[in-house]
Motif scaffolding. Structure first.
Motif, short mmCIF file in Angstrom:
data_model
loop_
_atom_site.label_atom_id
_atom_site.label_comp_id
_atom_site.label_asym_id
_atom_site.label_seq_id
_atom_site.Cartn_x
_atom_site.Cartn_y
_atom_site.Cartn_z
N VAL A 224 -5.71 38.35 56.56
CA VAL A 224 -4.45 38.23 55.82
C VAL A 224 -4.75 37.57 54.48
N LEU A 225 -4.53 38.30 53.40
CA LEU A 225 -4.85 37.81 52.06
C LEU A 225 -3.82 36.77 51.60
N ASP A 226 -4.12 36.13 50.47
CA ASP A 226 -3.19 35.15 49.91
C ASP A 226 -1.86 35.82 49.58
N THR A 227 -0.77 35.12 49.85
CA THR A 227 0.57 35.64 49.60
C THR A 227 0.86 35.69 48.11
N MET A 228 1.55 36.75 47.69
CA MET A 228 1.91 36.93 46.28
C MET A 228 3.41 36.71 46.09
N VAL A 229 3.78 36.06 45.00
CA VAL A 229 5.17 35.82 44.65
C VAL A 229 5.62 36.87 43.64
N ASN A 230 6.70 37.59 43.95
CA ASN A 230 7.14 38.68 43.07
C ASN A 230 8.51 38.45 42.43
N LEU A 231 9.12 37.28 42.69
CA LEU A 231 10.43 36.93 42.13
C LEU A 231 11.50 38.00 42.44
N ASP A 232 11.28 38.75 43.50
CA ASP A 232 12.23 39.79 43.95
C ASP A 232 12.47 40.87 42.89
N THR A 233 11.53 41.06 41.98
CA THR A 233 11.72 42.04 40.92
C THR A 233 10.79 43.23 41.12
N ALA A 234 11.31 44.43 40.81
CA ALA A 234 10.51 45.65 40.96
C ALA A 234 9.34 45.67 39.99
N GLU A 235 9.55 45.17 38.76
CA GLU A 235 8.50 45.22 37.75
C GLU A 235 7.28 44.39 38.16
N ILE A 236 7.54 43.15 38.58
CA ILE A 236 6.42 42.29 38.99
C ILE A 236 5.74 42.85 40.23
N THR A 237 6.52 43.36 41.17
CA THR A 237 5.94 43.91 42.41
C THR A 237 5.08 45.13 42.10
N HIS A 238 5.53 45.96 41.17
CA HIS A 238 4.76 47.15 40.79
C HIS A 238 3.38 46.75 40.26
N GLU A 239 3.36 45.84 39.30
CA GLU A 239 2.09 45.42 38.71
C GLU A 239 1.22 44.68 39.73
N ALA A 240 1.85 43.85 40.55
CA ALA A 240 1.09 43.10 41.55
C ALA A 240 0.49 44.03 42.60
N THR A 241 1.22 45.08 42.96
CA THR A 241 0.70 46.04 43.94
C THR A 241 -0.50 46.80 43.38
N LEU A 242 -0.39 47.25 42.13
CA LEU A 242 -1.53 47.93 41.49
C LEU A 242 -2.74 47.02 41.42
N ASP A 243 -2.52 45.75 41.06
CA ASP A 243 -3.61 44.79 40.99
C ASP A 243 -4.22 44.54 42.37
N LEU A 244 -3.37 44.44 43.37
CA LEU A 244 -3.83 44.24 44.75
C LEU A 244 -4.72 45.40 45.19
N LEU A 245 -4.32 46.61 44.87
CA LEU A 245 -5.08 47.80 45.26
C LEU A 245 -6.41 47.88 44.51
N ARG A 246 -6.43 47.44 43.26
CA ARG A 246 -7.67 47.43 42.49
C ARG A 246 -8.67 46.41 43.05
#
Length: 343
Positions: A224-246
């Motif tokens: 289980v990787l470190d938890t990410m905070v996305n502030l409940d926003t689609a924009e932050i989640t989108h970028e964080a998901t792409l970064d996570l996958l990279r």
């Protein structure tokens, strides 16, 4: 364009004359209660434009309750659905007149929440809200309690020991269910992750803790990787998901513990990873339904919104009538589970 129902349409639907409908609408002459309620019920059924006025005429002698609801992020379809259901539930009550005021907090700062909360308290007898757990919010709720205005936490708990009650899901069970689904569906152990809107949201934190706890207890071979905070926003989640996958091309799945799932879904589609990742989100919305349909998402854990609203309104009215409870309560609702096969 659909034709708006007329007074003649309403009379036919209610099985009365146009003159009778006119008397109910304008209160010119007495109409039997049974007849007036039949006209009101027919107006709701056909979508008659003056249903609010009819409700006022039919239920004007009933006790009135002014109920405030403070929700998050007005642009999110989930909170739009909650707001609509509040209006529907208030209109469906026949033993009292519930007068709901629904407002939203665009940003979840302590100052933004407390300002809205104080303004709502000036107009309502009880309040229910979705909010992070901030000391400043607790202080205002304590002030309202002393003034006899009960406050209920919705979906995510806060102000423990001060608020009148919590109404929502058992978030610990939600988090463990998400972990169970990913662990059971995975073809092999691997890396998994979780997003939270904010650690100040008690519900998100409980889901994340339970998610980790399940893997630690029942599937320790997963990382289980470190938890990410996305502030409940689609924009932050989108970028964080792409970064996570990279950073983790061997990722097998993740759980969005709070809001912002739209961003995760768009990132999955952008990378053409439908059916390749095990993704769990919260709430059945147009976005999550579409994601389930093309298997960008494996499971949505959903709040039964009509039950949430009905239970909250009943508790608010009860608290107004009887005064503060001796011990703050908790009401856990059974959650719904949706998969690509049952949407």
């Amino acid at each position: 364009m659909t034709r708006r129902p007329t007074i003649a349409d309403l009379a036919r639907a209610a099985g009365v004359s146009v003159a009778t409908v006119d008397r109910v609408l304008n209160g010119r002459h007495p109409v039997r209660e049974e007849t007036a309620r039949r006209v009101y019920d027919a107006a709701k059924t056909i979508g008659y434009h003056a249903v609010g006025l009819l409700r006022q005429r039919v239920f004007e002698d009933l006790p009135q309750y002014r109920l405030g609801f403070l929700l998050q992020k007005p642009q999110q379809s989930f909170y739009q659905a909650v707001a609509k259901e509040i209006e529907n539930a208030a209109l469906s009550l026949t033993h009292v007149r519930a007068l709901p005021q629904v407002d939203f907090v665009p940003n979840s700062t302590p100052a933004g929440i407390t300002e809205k909360l104080k303004a709502m308290a000036a107009r309502n007898q009880a309040i229910a809200l979705v909010a992070p757990d901030y000391p400043a919010v607790t202080a205002v709720i304590e002030e309202l309690k002393e003034r006899g205005i009960p406050v209920f936490s919705l979906l995510s708990d806060f102000a423990a020991g001060v608020r009148e009650g919590y109404v929502g899901l058992n978030n610990r069970k939600v988090g463990r269910t998400a972990a169970w689904m990913i662990a059971k569906a995975a073809k092999r152990p691997g890396k998994v992750a979780a997003f939270v809107g904010s650690h100040r949201f008690h519900g998100h934190e409980l889901r994340e803790i339970a998610f980790r706890s399940y893997f630690r207890e029942n599937a320790p071979e997963f990382e289980v990787l470190d938890t990410m905070v996305n502030l409940d926003t689609a924009e932050i989640t989108h970028e964080a998901t792409l970064d996570l996958l990279r950073r983790h091309p061997d990722l097998i799945g993740f759980y969005v513990c709070g809001g912002g799932m739209e961003g995760a879904i768009s990132a999955i589609r952008e990378e053409k990873l439908e059916r390749k990742l095990l993704v769990v989100v919260n709430e059945l919305t147009p976005e999550s339904r579409a994601a389930l349909a093309d298997e960008a998402v494996m499971m949505a854990i959903a709040t039964p919104v009509p039950a949430l609203v009905r239970e909250t309104i009943n508790l608010m009215i009860g608290a107004i009538d009887r005064g503060a409870a001796g011990v703050p309560g908790q009401t856990f609702l059974a959650f719904d589970i949706f998969t690509p096969e049952n949407i």
